[in-house]
Design an enzyme around this catalytic site. Structure first.
Site, PDB file in Angstrom:
ATOM      1  N   LYS A 227     -32.569 -34.107 -28.486  1.00  0.00           N
ATOM      2  CA  LYS A 227     -31.521 -34.016 -29.518  1.00  0.00           C
ATOM      3  C   LYS A 227     -31.360 -35.317 -30.309  1.00  0.00           C
ATOM      4  CE  LYS A 227     -30.399 -30.003 -27.741  1.00  0.00           C
ATOM      5  NZ  LYS A 227     -29.108 -29.700 -27.188  1.00  0.00           N
TER       6      LYS A 227
ATOM      7  N   GLU B 110     -14.461 -26.619 -30.903  1.00  0.00           N
ATOM      8  CA  GLU B 110     -15.008 -27.924 -30.487  1.00  0.00           C
ATOM      9  C   GLU B 110     -14.510 -29.034 -31.414  1.00  0.00           C
ATOM     10  OE1 GLU B 110     -19.261 -26.607 -28.495  1.00  0.00           O
ATOM     11  OE2 GLU B 110     -19.223 -27.125 -30.594  1.00  0.00           O
TER      12      GLU B 110
ATOM     13  N   ASP C 164     -26.405 -30.367 -30.986  1.00  0.00           N
ATOM     14  CA  ASP C 164     -27.736 -29.858 -31.336  1.00  0.00           C
ATOM     15  C   ASP C 164     -28.620 -30.955 -31.922  1.00  0.00           C
ATOM     16  OD1 ASP C 164     -27.176 -27.139 -30.573  1.00  0.00           O
ATOM     17  OD2 ASP C 164     -25.767 -27.160 -32.235  1.00  0.00           O
TER      18      ASP C 164
ATOM     19  N   SER D 175     -25.018 -25.493 -22.725  1.00  0.00           N
ATOM     20  CA  SER D 175     -25.664 -25.547 -21.408  1.00  0.00           C
ATOM     21  C   SER D 175     -25.476 -26.911 -20.726  1.00  0.00           C
ATOM     22  CB  SER D 175     -27.157 -25.221 -21.543  1.00  0.00           C
ATOM     23  OG  SER D 175     -27.775 -26.111 -22.455  1.00  0.00           O
TER      24      SER D 175
ATOM     25  N   GLY E 109     -21.677 -31.179 -25.779  1.00  0.00           N
ATOM     26  CA  GLY E 109     -23.091 -31.275 -26.136  1.00  0.00           C
ATOM     27  C   GLY E 109     -23.260 -31.367 -27.643  1.00  0.00           C
TER      28      GLY E 109
ATOM     29  N   GLY F  17     -24.418 -23.001 -30.319  1.00  0.00           N
ATOM     30  CA  GLY F  17     -23.876 -21.996 -29.400  1.00  0.00           C
ATOM     31  C   GLY F  17     -22.679 -21.255 -29.988  1.00  0.00           C
TER      32      GLY F  17
ATOM     33  N   SER G 173     -18.811 -26.948 -24.999  1.00  0.00           N
ATOM     34  CA  SER G 173     -19.485 -25.676 -24.738  1.00  0.00           C
ATOM     35  C   SER G 173     -21.001 -25.883 -24.784  1.00  0.00           C
ATOM     36  CB  SER G 173     -19.084 -24.655 -25.799  1.00  0.00           C
ATOM     37  OG  SER G 173     -17.684 -24.586 -25.872  1.00  0.00           O
TER      38      SER G 173
HETATM   39  O1  LIG Z   1     -22.242 -27.000 -30.316  1.00  0.00           O
HETATM   40  C1  LIG Z   1     -22.448 -26.376 -29.310  1.00  0.00           C
HETATM   41  C2  LIG Z   1     -22.000 -24.987 -29.112  1.00  0.00           C
HETATM   42  O2  LIG Z   1     -21.463 -24.480 -30.289  1.00  0.00           O
HETATM   43  C3  LIG Z   1     -23.175 -27.009 -28.178  1.00  0.00           C
HETATM   44  O3  LIG Z   1     -22.486 -28.129 -27.779  1.00  0.00           O
HETATM   45  C4  LIG Z   1     -24.558 -27.369 -28.647  1.00  0.00           C
HETATM   46  O4  LIG Z   1     -25.178 -26.192 -29.109  1.00  0.00           O
HETATM   47  C5  LIG Z   1     -25.381 -27.988 -27.520  1.00  0.00           C
HETATM   48  O5  LIG Z   1     -25.658 -27.057 -26.550  1.00  0.00           O
HETATM   49  P1  LIG Z   1     -26.600 -27.366 -25.310  1.00  0.00           P
HETATM   50  O6  LIG Z   1     -25.854 -28.263 -24.401  1.00  0.00           O
HETATM   51  O7  LIG Z   1     -26.853 -25.997 -24.711  1.00  0.00           O
HETATM   52  O8  LIG Z   1     -27.867 -27.986 -25.827  1.00  0.00           O
END
Ligand SMILES: O=C(CO)[C@H](O)[C@H](O)COP(=O)(O)O
Length: 235
Positions: A127, A109, A90, A33, A88, A103, A31
């Site tokens: 990141k 996940e 953070d 972007s 993805g 997110g 999940s």
């Molecule tokens: O853990 C997540 C959602 O819960 C996402 O994978 C994480 O926030 C990365 O998001 P993005 O690809 O928008 O940087």
């Protein structure tokens, strides 16, 4: 997000899909972007290669992405064993341990990642960090049962210090509610921690359902930079 960050996300997602997605696989779809670009690349390849994948979502968003891109949607009931998961993060440290859940989708996940033989992380190079807890400043996301959020906040602050904040919604009055009907606490901590110990202590607090600490789960992380170059970190 600037166009430059987007170039990094696209580069990382494209390379990870090109190198790891193979015909006939069961694929966990993360999940956020960055995963959007991975699903687009999977769909592109699917048109020319007939990949015949079954995709297992980690969120409502991922479910829609799979369907909107014409891919086959599965579930853990039909496919409890997953070949690879792509997601993805953070923050990613030097040992490819992760903070996830920015997110709000951390619990599904983590379940999907735990069912996958291999987890691949895709991210722009902001990141990338050597030590977990240095570049992601919004805290460790923790999913909690709504009725327990207040004692859990207090216990986290008593045990570990820092600040345990209830995540509030931006276009709705009140807290963010996860896809599982729970609340999120973002724990802003002081300094570097023993993350393995912290993770098991957090999970020992009644009412804590899951943490955004993904430790020893990742096979490789792909970091894309604004010039389109990708660095791959493996263990
Ligand atoms: O853990 C997540 C959602 O819960 C996402 O994978 C994480 O926030 C990365 O998001 P993005 O690809 O928008 O940087």
């Amino acid at each position: 997000m600037t166009d430059r960050d987007q170039i990094g996300k696209i580069a990382a997602a494209t390379q990870a899909v090109n190198e790891n997605v193979k015909a006939g696989q069961i694929v966990g779809i993360g999940s956020g972007s960055t995963i959007v670009f991975a699903v687009k690349r999977i769909a592109e390849r699917n048109k020319t290669e007939n990949l015949n994948l079954i995709c297992i979502p980690t969120s409502f968003q991922a479910r829609q992405l799979i369907q909107d891109n014409g891919l086959i949607l599965g579930s853990l009931e039909t496919n409890p064993e997953i070949d690879i998961a792509i997601d993805g993060a953070d923050e990613v440290d030097g040992d490819i341990n992760l903070i996830k859940g920015g997110g709000g989708c951390l619990m599904q996940e983590k379940i999907i990642a735990s069912c996958a033989k291999e987890l691949f992380i895709i991210a722009d190079n902001r990141k990338d960090s050597t030590t977990l807890g240095t570049t992601w400043t919004k805290g460790v996301p923790i999913e909690v049962l709504p009725m327990a959020y207040r004692p859990v906040q207090l216990k986290i602050e008593q045990i570990f210090g820092g600040e345990a904040k209830l995540r509030m919604a931006s276009n709705k009055a009140g807290p963010v509610v996860t896809d599982n009907g729970n609340f999120l606490i973002d724990w802003i901590f002081d300094g570097v921690q023993d993350w393995h110990q912290v993770d098991s202590q957090l999970k020992g607090i009644p009412g804590v359902i899951e943490t955004g600490l993904f430790l020893n789960m990742t096979k490789a992380a792909y970091f894309g930079s604004p010039d389109g170059k990708v660095i791959v970190r493996t263990k």
